[in-house]
Design an enzyme around this catalytic site. Structure first.
Site, mmCIF file in Angstrom:
data_model
loop_
_atom_site.group_PDB
_atom_site.id
_atom_site.type_symbol
_atom_site.label_atom_id
_atom_site.label_comp_id
_atom_site.label_asym_id
_atom_site.label_seq_id
_atom_site.Cartn_x
_atom_site.Cartn_y
_atom_site.Cartn_z
ATOM 1 N N ARG A 90 0.698 -1.049 -0.297
ATOM 2 C CA ARG A 90 -0.286 0.224 -0.039
ATOM 3 C C ARG A 90 0.763 0.861 0.007
ATOM 4 N NH1 ARG A 90 -3.510 1.362 -2.930
ATOM 5 N NH2 ARG A 90 -4.253 -0.342 -2.321
ATOM 6 N N LYS A 125 0.872 26.199 -3.644
ATOM 7 C CA LYS A 125 -0.281 25.950 -3.247
ATOM 8 C C LYS A 125 0.614 23.735 -3.157
ATOM 9 C CE LYS A 125 -3.429 29.464 -5.078
ATOM 10 N NZ LYS A 125 -4.602 29.395 -6.435
ATOM 11 N N LYS A 157 3.718 39.582 -3.344
ATOM 12 C CA LYS A 157 2.566 39.611 -4.160
ATOM 13 C C LYS A 157 1.979 40.646 -3.251
ATOM 14 C CE LYS A 157 0.399 35.216 -2.701
ATOM 15 N NZ LYS A 157 0.541 34.869 -4.441
ATOM 16 N N GLU A 187 3.846 40.703 -8.386
ATOM 17 C CA GLU A 187 2.326 40.123 -8.542
ATOM 18 C C GLU A 187 1.511 40.970 -9.029
ATOM 19 O OE1 GLU A 187 -0.600 37.319 -6.153
ATOM 20 O OE2 GLU A 187 -0.742 39.184 -5.700
ATOM 21 N N ASP A 208 -1.611 38.507 -12.368
ATOM 22 C CA ASP A 208 -2.681 38.255 -12.014
ATOM 23 C C ASP A 208 -3.900 38.014 -12.141
ATOM 24 O OD1 ASP A 208 -2.940 35.742 -9.865
ATOM 25 O OD2 ASP A 208 -3.785 37.704 -8.650
#
Length: 272
Positions: A90, A125, A157, A187, A208
């Site tokens: 597994r 992410k 950002k 960004e 963006d």
């Protein structure tokens, strides 16, 4: 070393205090194989090979990282002690399934823009503690990694920009303090912000969530004034929209979806 640490933790999660079947069974030499129950792109070879070294297994590969496979195809033969293989079944399958599922979706995005010359990038992410593994899977699918973390590229950002009073002054200080080889990406949500970022000396400008028309404006301005600046498009990137985004003339398109929207394909292990 990092792979071994990751794989030991993966096995420990499943093995717990010991495999009960292994406790009562007699070990014997067996040969097992992984078979595809759906089409896909393979990823996980580097990690399975580390497994083999750690647990004294012999491998016979029929695919390699990045190989496309079809339903019914036998991908890998594994030989070794039955207790070891059955205890690891597994763990090996989950690892290969996770990686191959990301690689499979990534390849679909790459295929959609293969004739445009635009690069497909991933994002940060990623699932906690799985960033290196998931970004490896993206590479197997033909994508290119964006930054691995906060230490290899300075990205400003919208949240960062809210704390900066004067971008030009800030950028002058940046160049004195970050490593010489590190790029700066800013960004931008509008054409005016993209123009300001280029004027401030950004190495990469991210468009963006811009419209196609506005992104094209940014590309034209870049080509005429700052041809050395790289342009990245991000936001609302899907298999349906990525080709149109690529047609704007940006250098790269980033998408977190290749990781967090990857649906598991179907693989299984059998013993001969």
């Amino acid at each position: 070393m990092l792979k071994e640490t990751f794989l030991k933790a993966l096995v420990a999660e499943d093995l717990g205090r010991g495999d009960l079947f292994s406790r009562i069974s007699t070990g014997k030499s067996i040969r097992a194989y992984i078979i595809a129950k759906s089409d896909g792109v393979f990823a996980g070879q580097e990690y399975v090979e580390t497994f083999a070294k750690m647990y004294d297994l012999s491998l016979e590969w029929k695919v390699s990282d990045g190989s496309r496979f079809v339903k019914g195809e036998k991908l890998l033969f594994i030989s070794g002690d039955s207790k070891t293989i059955l205890s690891l079944e597994r763990s090996i399958l989950d690892m290969v399934l996770h990686a191959s599922s990301i690689a499979t979706l990534t390849a679909k995005y790459v295929d959609a823009i293969k004739d445009t010359g635009v690069k497909l990038l991933d994002t940060r992410k990623t699932r906690p503690l799985l960033r290196e593994f998931e970004k490896y899977a993206v590479r197997c699918g033909g994508g290119i990694n964006h930054r691995m973390g906060l230490d290899d590229c300075l990205m400003l950002k919208d949240t960062h920009l809210q704390t900066i009073d004067d971008l030009d002054t800030f950028m002058q200080e940046v160049r004195q303090k970050i490593p010489f080889t590190s790029k700066v990406e800013i960004e931008c949500e509008t054409f005016d912000m993209a123009k300001k970022a280029m004027e401030a000396g950004a190495d990469i400008v991210m468009c963006d969530n811009m419209s196609i028309e506005e992104t094209k404006e940014v590309v034209i301005y870049r080509n005429e004034n700052y041809p050395h600046t790289l342009l990245e498009a991000s936001g609302n990137v899907t298999l349906e929209t990525i080709e149109e985004i690529a047609s704007t003339g940006v250098d790269a398109i980033s998408s977190g979806a290749v990781i967090h929207q990857a649906n598991w394909i179907d693989l299984s292990m059998k013993v001969e």
